[in-house]
Design a protein around this motif. Structure first.
Motif, PDB file in Angstrom:
ATOM      1  N   THR A  77       0.843  -1.194   0.000  1.00  0.00           N
ATOM      2  CA  THR A  77       0.000   0.000   0.000  1.00  0.00           C
ATOM      3  C   THR A  77       0.881   1.247   0.000  1.00  0.00           C
ATOM      4  O   THR A  77       2.025   1.221   0.463  1.00  0.00           O
ATOM      5  CB  THR A  77      -0.914   0.047   1.240  1.00  0.00           C
ATOM      6  N   LEU A  78       0.340   2.344  -0.490  1.00  0.00           N
ATOM      7  CA  LEU A  78       1.098   3.600  -0.490  1.00  0.00           C
ATOM      8  C   LEU A  78       1.351   4.078   0.936  1.00  0.00           C
ATOM      9  O   LEU A  78       2.363   4.723   1.211  1.00  0.00           O
ATOM     10  CB  LEU A  78       0.330   4.658  -1.281  1.00  0.00           C
ATOM     11  N   GLY A  79       0.418   3.778   1.840  1.00  0.00           N
ATOM     12  CA  GLY A  79       0.607   4.159   3.241  1.00  0.00           C
ATOM     13  C   GLY A  79       1.844   3.509   3.830  1.00  0.00           C
ATOM     14  O   GLY A  79       2.622   4.155   4.542  1.00  0.00           O
ATOM     15  N   GLU A  80       2.037   2.227   3.538  1.00  0.00           N
ATOM     16  CA  GLU A  80       3.234   1.534   4.021  1.00  0.00           C
ATOM     17  C   GLU A  80       4.479   2.087   3.355  1.00  0.00           C
ATOM     18  O   GLU A  80       5.520   2.252   4.006  1.00  0.00           O
ATOM     19  CB  GLU A  80       3.118   0.036   3.748  1.00  0.00           C
ATOM     20  N   ARG A  81       4.390   2.394   2.084  1.00  0.00           N
ATOM     21  CA  ARG A  81       5.534   2.974   1.365  1.00  0.00           C
ATOM     22  C   ARG A  81       5.958   4.309   1.992  1.00  0.00           C
ATOM     23  O   ARG A  81       7.147   4.587   2.137  1.00  0.00           O
ATOM     24  CB  ARG A  81       5.170   3.195  -0.096  1.00  0.00           C
ATOM     25  N   ARG A  82       4.962   5.127   2.340  1.00  0.00           N
ATOM     26  CA  ARG A  82       5.302   6.432   2.932  1.00  0.00           C
ATOM     27  C   ARG A  82       5.985   6.254   4.285  1.00  0.00           C
ATOM     28  O   ARG A  82       6.958   6.956   4.602  1.00  0.00           O
ATOM     29  CB  ARG A  82       4.040   7.290   3.071  1.00  0.00           C
ATOM     30  N   LEU A  83       5.494   5.321   5.075  1.00  0.00           N
ATOM     31  CA  LEU A  83       6.106   5.089   6.383  1.00  0.00           C
ATOM     32  C   LEU A  83       7.501   4.493   6.239  1.00  0.00           C
ATOM     33  O   LEU A  83       8.414   4.818   7.009  1.00  0.00           O
ATOM     34  CB  LEU A  83       5.207   4.163   7.210  1.00  0.00           C
ATOM     35  N   ARG A  84       7.677   3.648   5.253  1.00  0.00           N
ATOM     36  CA  ARG A  84       9.024   3.129   4.957  1.00  0.00           C
ATOM     37  C   ARG A  84       9.946   4.283   4.588  1.00  0.00           C
ATOM     38  O   ARG A  84      11.118   4.313   4.999  1.00  0.00           O
ATOM     39  CB  ARG A  84       8.939   2.111   3.819  1.00  0.00           C
ATOM     40  N   GLY A  85       9.451   5.237   3.809  1.00  0.00           N
ATOM     41  CA  GLY A  85      10.238   6.421   3.472  1.00  0.00           C
ATOM     42  C   GLY A  85      10.609   7.223   4.700  1.00  0.00           C
ATOM     43  O   GLY A  85      11.731   7.762   4.799  1.00  0.00           O
ATOM     44  N   ASP A  86       9.694   7.316   5.657  1.00  0.00           N
ATOM     45  CA  ASP A  86       9.992   7.993   6.926  1.00  0.00           C
ATOM     46  C   ASP A  86      11.149   7.308   7.646  1.00  0.00           C
ATOM     47  O   ASP A  86      12.054   7.964   8.176  1.00  0.00           O
ATOM     48  CB  ASP A  86       8.758   7.983   7.839  1.00  0.00           C
ATOM     49  N   LEU A  87      11.119   5.981   7.686  1.00  0.00           N
ATOM     50  CA  LEU A  87      12.174   5.223   8.366  1.00  0.00           C
ATOM     51  C   LEU A  87      13.521   5.398   7.672  1.00  0.00           C
ATOM     52  O   LEU A  87      14.556   5.520   8.336  1.00  0.00           O
ATOM     53  CB  LEU A  87      11.796   3.730   8.424  1.00  0.00           C
ATOM     54  N   ILE A  88      13.509   5.413   6.350  1.00  0.00           N
ATOM     55  CA  ILE A  88      14.758   5.609   5.608  1.00  0.00           C
ATOM     56  C   ILE A  88      15.335   6.984   5.887  1.00  0.00           C
ATOM     57  O   ILE A  88      16.546   7.132   6.124  1.00  0.00           O
ATOM     58  CB  ILE A  88      14.517   5.414   4.091  1.00  0.00           C
ATOM     59  N   GLU A  89      14.482   8.000   5.895  1.00  0.00           N
ATOM     60  CA  GLU A  89      14.964   9.356   6.184  1.00  0.00           C
ATOM     61  C   GLU A  89      15.476   9.458   7.624  1.00  0.00           C
ATOM     62  O   GLU A  89      16.488  10.116   7.892  1.00  0.00           O
ATOM     63  CB  GLU A  89      13.844  10.371   5.952  1.00  0.00           C
ATOM     64  N   THR A  90      14.797   8.800   8.545  1.00  0.00           N
ATOM     65  CA  THR A  90      15.245   8.783   9.937  1.00  0.00           C
ATOM     66  C   THR A  90      16.616   8.130  10.045  1.00  0.00           C
ATOM     67  O   THR A  90      17.502   8.626  10.760  1.00  0.00           O
ATOM     68  CB  THR A  90      14.229   8.023  10.810  1.00  0.00           C
ATOM     69  N   TYR A  91      16.820   7.037   9.337  1.00  0.00           N
ATOM     70  CA  TYR A  91      18.127   6.369   9.338  1.00  0.00           C
ATOM     71  C   TYR A  91      19.215   7.317   8.833  1.00  0.00           C
ATOM     72  O   TYR A  91      20.296   7.405   9.425  1.00  0.00           O
ATOM     73  CB  TYR A  91      18.072   5.117   8.459  1.00  0.00           C
ATOM     74  N   LYS A  92      18.930   8.011   7.742  1.00  0.00           N
ATOM     75  CA  LYS A  92      19.925   8.927   7.176  1.00  0.00           C
ATOM     76  C   LYS A  92      20.316  10.005   8.176  1.00  0.00           C
ATOM     77  O   LYS A  92      21.499  10.347   8.331  1.00  0.00           O
ATOM     78  CB  LYS A  92      19.367   9.595   5.915  1.00  0.00           C
ATOM     79  N   ILE A  93      19.319  10.547   8.872  1.00  0.00           N
ATOM     80  CA  ILE A  93      19.583  11.644   9.809  1.00  0.00           C
ATOM     81  C   ILE A  93      20.345  11.148  11.035  1.00  0.00           C
ATOM     82  O   ILE A  93      21.356  11.742  11.438  1.00  0.00           O
ATOM     83  CB  ILE A  93      18.251  12.302  10.237  1.00  0.00           C
ATOM     84  N   LEU A  94      19.881  10.048  11.627  1.00  0.00           N
ATOM     85  CA  LEU A  94      20.480   9.576  12.880  1.00  0.00           C
ATOM     86  C   LEU A  94      21.856   8.963  12.682  1.00  0.00           C
ATOM     87  O   LEU A  94      22.646   8.900  13.618  1.00  0.00           O
ATOM     88  CB  LEU A  94      19.552   8.556  13.548  1.00  0.00           C
ATOM     89  N   ASN A  95      22.161   8.511  11.461  1.00  0.00           N
ATOM     90  CA  ASN A  95      23.468   7.914  11.190  1.00  0.00           C
ATOM     91  C   ASN A  95      24.382   8.852  10.398  1.00  0.00           C
ATOM     92  O   ASN A  95      25.357   8.403   9.782  1.00  0.00           O
ATOM     93  CB  ASN A  95      23.294   6.588  10.450  1.00  0.00           C
ATOM     94  N   ASN A  96      24.035  10.138  10.405  1.00  0.00           N
ATOM     95  CA  ASN A  96      24.880  11.179   9.804  1.00  0.00           C
ATOM     96  C   ASN A  96      25.153  10.954   8.320  1.00  0.00           C
ATOM     97  O   ASN A  96      26.240  11.257   7.821  1.00  0.00           O
ATOM     98  CB  ASN A  96      26.213  11.278  10.563  1.00  0.00           C
ATOM     99  N   LYS A  97      24.169  10.422   7.624  1.00  0.00           N
ATOM    100  CA  LYS A  97      24.293  10.268   6.179  1.00  0.00           C
ATOM    101  C   LYS A  97      23.910  11.554   5.449  1.00  0.00           C
ATOM    102  O   LYS A  97      24.175  11.697   4.253  1.00  0.00           O
ATOM    103  CB  LYS A  97      23.409   9.122   5.685  1.00  0.00           C
ATOM    104  N   VAL A  98      23.261  12.463   6.176  1.00  0.00           N
ATOM    105  CA  VAL A  98      22.892  13.777   5.644  1.00  0.00           C
ATOM    106  C   VAL A  98      23.284  14.822   6.680  1.00  0.00           C
ATOM    107  O   VAL A  98      23.505  14.501   7.850  1.00  0.00           O
ATOM    108  CB  VAL A  98      21.378  13.866   5.335  1.00  0.00           C
ATOM    109  N   ASP A  99      23.375  16.068   6.242  1.00  0.00           N
ATOM    110  CA  ASP A  99      23.840  17.116   7.161  1.00  0.00           C
ATOM    111  C   ASP A  99      22.700  18.011   7.642  1.00  0.00           C
ATOM    112  O   ASP A  99      22.868  19.209   7.833  1.00  0.00           O
ATOM    113  CB  ASP A  99      24.929  17.972   6.491  1.00  0.00           C
ATOM    114  N   TYR A 100      21.546  17.429   7.854  1.00  0.00           N
ATOM    115  CA  TYR A 100      20.411  18.214   8.343  1.00  0.00           C
ATOM    116  C   TYR A 100      19.557  17.341   9.269  1.00  0.00           C
ATOM    117  O   TYR A 100      19.656  16.118   9.273  1.00  0.00           O
ATOM    118  CB  TYR A 100      19.546  18.700   7.181  1.00  0.00           C
TER     119      TYR A 100
END
Length: 226
Positions: A77-100
């Protein structure tokens, strides 16, 4: 898309959908994604209806219930896809893969879990709005991930580990992000009479193909599938 493409093969249409349509539905999803809660279901189901309509166009699967079409086409479902996207962005931020974004999360002492960020405000509307922001929206789902997923080496590894975790715990829906799909499917197909009405409607469409065409529902079934 459908006006320019005659082919209704499920594989072809799925590739087109993933390449052209779905990215538009997920653009900057971390900013505008809505929480799964009362008051948001209308927009959640409206977005989901776009994928529902498109999956009805495929040969062989156009008359199946939405949940079965997703399984046959290997989609979520698109709802699950959006939440998966949230988790991916959270991973990037918390593991310093992005500078914001590091300051929008409050972590536990172990640095493994996200905890509620206390904001002093007497305005209940502000508190309600904040509950839909990324850190609050993703907190329970992130905290339920095992450490091997949270501390993946890079983004592709995180995506792969997330999929491995999902396959290993698929039937355990509590606080896992894929529970969103179950909630959405229940909203769409939850009525006990849904399958009975669906079968009657399918028979009507098969007998009245011009109506099926107007509704964008593909009634064609490959002979060896019947």
């Amino acid at each position: 898309v459908t006006r320019n493409i005659i082919n209704r093969d499920p594989v072809v249409l799925t590739h087109i959908y993933k390449a052209i349509i779905r990215p538009k539905l997920e653009y900057c999803v971390q900013i505008w994604n809505t929480s799964i809660c009362h008051g948001n279901w209308s927009i959640i189901l409206e977005l989901e209806s776009i994928q529902r309509r498109f999956t009805r166009l495929t040969n062989d699967f156009g008359l199946l219930p939405y949940s079965e079409r997703l399984e046959k086409l290997n989609l979520t479902t698109l709802g699950e896809r959006r939440l998966r996207g949230d988790l991916i962005e959270t991973y990037k931020i918390l593991n310093n893969k992005v500078d914001y974004g590091k300051n929008i999360f409050r972590l536990s002492r172990s640095q493994k879990n996200i905890i509620h960020k206390i904001v002093k405000s007497n305005d209940s509307d502000i508190c309600k709005i904040r509950s839909h922001f990324l850190p609050e929206r993703v907190r329970n789902y992130w905290n339920n991930l095992p450490n091997y997923v949270k501390f993946s080496e890079d983004v592709p590894s995180f995506k792969n580990n997330l999929e491995v975790f999902k396959k290993g715990c698929l039937h355990n829906n509590e606080n896992n992000y894929w529970v969103v799909s179950k909630l959405i499917i229940d909203k769409i197909e939850g009525n006990n009479s849904y399958l009975v009405n669906k079968a009657k409607f399918n028979n009507f469409l098969i007998e009245n193909k011009f109506i099926a065409k107007r509704k964008g529902i593909n009634t064609y079934v490959t002979p060896n599938r019947e």
